[in-house]
Every structure is written in structure tokens, then in C-alpha cells.
Design a protein around this motif. Structure first.
Motif, PDB file in Angstrom:
ATOM      1  N   THR A 105       0.825  -1.209   0.000  1.00 61.31           N
ATOM      2  CA  THR A 105       0.000   0.000   0.000  1.00 61.31           C
ATOM      3  C   THR A 105       0.858   1.257   0.000  1.00 61.31           C
ATOM      4  N   ARG A 106       1.864   1.294   0.857  1.00 60.47           N
ATOM      5  CA  ARG A 106       2.708   2.484   0.955  1.00 60.47           C
ATOM      6  C   ARG A 106       3.565   2.669  -0.298  1.00 60.47           C
ATOM      7  N   ILE A 107       4.054   1.577  -0.888  1.00 54.67           N
ATOM      8  CA  ILE A 107       4.837   1.676  -2.128  1.00 54.67           C
ATOM      9  C   ILE A 107       3.986   2.336  -3.210  1.00 54.67           C
ATOM     10  N   LEU A 108       2.757   1.884  -3.351  1.00 54.49           N
ATOM     11  CA  LEU A 108       1.863   2.437  -4.366  1.00 54.49           C
ATOM     12  C   LEU A 108       1.512   3.894  -4.076  1.00 54.49           C
ATOM     13  N   GLU A 109       1.302   4.228  -2.806  1.00 55.08           N
ATOM     14  CA  GLU A 109       1.006   5.620  -2.439  1.00 55.08           C
ATOM     15  C   GLU A 109       2.172   6.547  -2.770  1.00 55.08           C
ATOM     16  N   ILE A 110       3.383   6.123  -2.425  1.00 55.26           N
ATOM     17  CA  ILE A 110       4.569   6.948  -2.683  1.00 55.26           C
ATOM     18  C   ILE A 110       4.797   7.069  -4.194  1.00 55.26           C
ATOM     19  N   ALA A 111       4.602   5.993  -4.926  1.00 51.94           N
ATOM     20  CA  ALA A 111       4.770   6.040  -6.391  1.00 51.94           C
ATOM     21  C   ALA A 111       3.827   7.068  -6.997  1.00 51.94           C
ATOM     22  N   GLU A 112       2.599   7.081  -6.530  1.00 47.57           N
ATOM     23  CA  GLU A 112       1.627   8.037  -7.068  1.00 47.57           C
ATOM     24  C   GLU A 112       1.932   9.462  -6.597  1.00 47.57           C
ATOM     25  N   ARG A 113       2.198   9.621  -5.310  1.00 45.09           N
ATOM     26  CA  ARG A 113       2.467  10.953  -4.760  1.00 45.09           C
ATOM     27  C   ARG A 113       3.673  11.608  -5.400  1.00 45.09           C
ATOM     28  N   ARG A 114       4.722  10.817  -5.673  1.00 50.22           N
ATOM     29  CA  ARG A 114       5.953  11.364  -6.236  1.00 50.22           C
ATOM     30  C   ARG A 114       6.007  11.256  -7.763  1.00 50.22           C
ATOM     31  N   ALA A 115       4.917  10.798  -8.371  1.00 50.74           N
ATOM     32  CA  ALA A 115       4.828  10.653  -9.830  1.00 50.74           C
ATOM     33  C   ALA A 115       5.995   9.840 -10.385  1.00 50.74           C
ATOM     34  N   ALA A 116       6.259   8.702  -9.742  1.00 52.40           N
ATOM     35  CA  ALA A 116       7.373   7.850 -10.163  1.00 52.40           C
ATOM     36  C   ALA A 116       7.200   7.414 -11.609  1.00 52.40           C
ATOM     37  N   GLN A 117       8.298   7.462 -12.350  1.00 52.12           N
ATOM     38  CA  GLN A 117       8.280   7.029 -13.738  1.00 52.12           C
ATOM     39  C   GLN A 117       8.166   5.513 -13.807  1.00 52.12           C
ATOM     40  N   GLN A 118       8.773   4.853 -12.830  1.00 54.01           N
ATOM     41  CA  GLN A 118       8.838   3.397 -12.820  1.00 54.01           C
ATOM     42  C   GLN A 118       9.124   2.941 -11.405  1.00 54.01           C
ATOM     43  N   ILE A 119       8.705   1.718 -11.091  1.00 53.51           N
ATOM     44  CA  ILE A 119       9.040   1.076  -9.823  1.00 53.51           C
ATOM     45  C   ILE A 119       9.936  -0.105 -10.162  1.00 53.51           C
ATOM     46  N   VAL A 120      11.074  -0.196  -9.484  1.00 53.68           N
ATOM     47  CA  VAL A 120      11.979  -1.329  -9.668  1.00 53.68           C
ATOM     48  C   VAL A 120      12.145  -1.964  -8.299  1.00 53.68           C
ATOM     49  N   MET A 121      11.796  -3.250  -8.203  1.00 53.96           N
ATOM     50  CA  MET A 121      11.898  -3.900  -6.897  1.00 53.96           C
ATOM     51  C   MET A 121      12.364  -5.338  -7.022  1.00 53.96           C
ATOM     52  N   GLY A 122      12.965  -5.806  -5.965  1.00 56.30           N
ATOM     53  CA  GLY A 122      13.442  -7.180  -5.920  1.00 56.30           C
ATOM     54  C   GLY A 122      12.336  -8.113  -5.472  1.00 56.30           C
ATOM     55  N   SER A 123      12.478  -9.381  -5.840  1.00 49.78           N
ATOM     56  CA  SER A 123      11.517 -10.393  -5.430  1.00 49.78           C
ATOM     57  C   SER A 123      12.207 -11.742  -5.379  1.00 49.78           C
ATOM     58  N   LYS A 124      11.792 -12.554  -4.434  1.00 49.59           N
ATOM     59  CA  LYS A 124      12.335 -13.908  -4.328  1.00 49.59           C
ATOM     60  C   LYS A 124      11.721 -14.822  -5.368  1.00 49.59           C
ATOM     61  N   GLY A 125      10.538 -14.472  -5.856  1.00 48.66           N
ATOM     62  CA  GLY A 125       9.881 -15.304  -6.862  1.00 48.66           C
ATOM     63  C   GLY A 125       9.397 -16.622  -6.297  1.00 48.66           C
ATOM     64  N   LEU A 126       8.824 -16.601  -5.094  1.00 49.86           N
ATOM     65  CA  LEU A 126       8.317 -17.831  -4.490  1.00 49.86           C
ATOM     66  C   LEU A 126       7.127 -18.357  -5.281  1.00 49.86           C
ATOM     67  N   THR A 127       6.976 -19.669  -5.292  1.00 51.18           N
ATOM     68  CA  THR A 127       5.852 -20.279  -5.990  1.00 51.18           C
ATOM     69  C   THR A 127       5.199 -21.307  -5.080  1.00 51.18           C
ATOM     70  N   GLY A 128       4.079 -21.813  -5.509  1.00 48.72           N
ATOM     71  CA  GLY A 128       3.414 -22.900  -4.799  1.00 48.72           C
ATOM     72  C   GLY A 128       2.886 -22.505  -3.439  1.00 48.72           C
ATOM     73  N   LEU A 129       2.887 -23.480  -2.519  1.00 48.12           N
ATOM     74  CA  LEU A 129       2.305 -23.294  -1.188  1.00 48.12           C
ATOM     75  C   LEU A 129       2.985 -22.175  -0.411  1.00 48.12           C
ATOM     76  N   ARG A 130       4.318 -22.077  -0.495  1.00 47.81           N
ATOM     77  CA  ARG A 130       5.026 -21.009   0.219  1.00 47.81           C
ATOM     78  C   ARG A 130       4.515 -19.642  -0.199  1.00 47.81           C
ATOM     79  N   HIS A 131       4.282 -19.473  -1.493  1.00 47.47           N
ATOM     80  CA  HIS A 131       3.785 -18.192  -2.003  1.00 47.47           C
ATOM     81  C   HIS A 131       2.381 -17.910  -1.452  1.00 47.47           C
ATOM     82  N   LEU A 132       1.538 -18.931  -1.419  1.00 49.00           N
ATOM     83  CA  LEU A 132       0.177 -18.737  -0.927  1.00 49.00           C
ATOM     84  C   LEU A 132       0.165 -18.373   0.553  1.00 49.00           C
TER      85      LEU A 132
END
Length: 160
Positions: A105-132
Motif C-alpha cells: 500500500t505504501r509503495i503504491l502511495e509513494i509512487a503516485e504521490r511522487r509521480a514515479a516514472q517506474q518502480i523497480v523492486m526485488g523479489s524472491k519469486g516464491l511459488t506454490g504453497l510457500r507463495h500462498l
């Protein structure tokens, strides 16, 4: 006469993981190519939603407000990444921002408030049950963002 506006930043939310470092260095290279500033964001998790996250990292210290511990870890993370990549100008000149709340929620709020051109973020890319069970901040941001989102994984965890 209207005042010139600052260029829209590339927003990089970080959680101090290797994936965040990979995203941050990728975003700094992108910012250099696009001549855009970097805005590095850390969202302090509510202690009830992420118990012990900051406590484990700060165990050797006295009791501190969670925001103070997070701010210290954030400063140390940004300084360490900057020191490892002194050639990345946008990283050296980046603005940092620490906020409290639910990460997606806060990432999206800051992106909108600051008119971010793009968001670049890291992710572990979990899948399956762990992701759920754990959920994915990155996935929620991708689905709800009004701006382009790039997901970066740490090179150490990529398979050929």
C-alpha cells in the motif's frame, strides 16, 4: 511563468535483501541511462504483521523504537550498496525515504504521490504453497500499480 518540475524518479523499494540490492543497482543503471533521479524507499512493517524482523537484526542493542532500528538498518544498507558501486552516480545521489505502514500500500502511495516514472523492486519469486502462505508484496504492487514495474531477482539465485 511556471517553475520547471523535477524529473520523475525511479522508485526502488528495499527490504535489505540480496534481491533488493540487485534491484537497486539495476535501477541506478537505468536511472543513469534515462537521466532520472532515484528514490529509495523502505517501508517499516507493522510489528504485528512481521514480528521480530527488526528485532533479530538489532538484537545486540538496547530497546529502540522500531522506526529507529529500521532507519539505522536502512542507512547502513544504502551506504554499503553505494560503497560497493561507487561508479553508479544516481545511487550516490539518491534520495531516501522511510515510511511506516503496509508495504504494498505504501509503495503504491509513494509512487503516485511522487509521480514515479517506474518502480523497480526485488523479489524472491516464491511459488506454490510457500507463495500462498507468505504472499508477495511484489505481486500486489505489479497488479495494482499505475506505473510500470520491473521485478529483479538476485543474480546469485538465478538458474542457468
Amino acid at each position: 511563468m511556471t517553475k520547471p518540475t523535477a524529473p520523475s524518479p525511479i522508485l526502488v523499494p528495499v527490504d535489505f535483501s540480496p534481491h533488493s540490492e540487485a534491484a537497486l543497482t539495476f535501477a541506478a543503471e537505468l536511472a543513469a541511462c534515462r537521466e532520472r533521479p532515484l528514490l529509495i524507499l523502505h517501508v517499516v512493517h507493522d510489528p504485528f504483521s512481521m514480528p521480530g524482523y527488526y528485532g533479530r537484526a538489532l538484537k545486540k542493542k538496547q530497546l529502540h523504537r522500531i522506526e529507529d532500528g529500521a532507519a539505522e538498518m536502512f542507512d547502513e544498507f544504502v551506504a554499503a550498496v553505494s560503497a560497493r558501486h561507487p561508479d553508479l552516480g544516481p545511487l550516490q545521489d539518491a534520495e531516501t525515504l522511510l515510511v511506516k505502514g503496509l508495504p504494498s500500500t505504501r509503495i503504491l502511495e509513494i509512487a503516485e504521490r511522487r509521480a514515479a516514472q517506474q518502480i523497480v523492486m526485488g523479489s524472491k519469486g516464491l511459488t506454490g504453497l510457500r507463495h500462498l502462505l507468505i504472499g508477495s508484496v511484489a505481486e500486489r504492487v505489479v497488479h495494482r500499480a499505475k506505473t510500470p514495474v520491473t521485478i529483479v531477482k538476485s543474480p546469485r539465485n538465478r538458474t542457468p
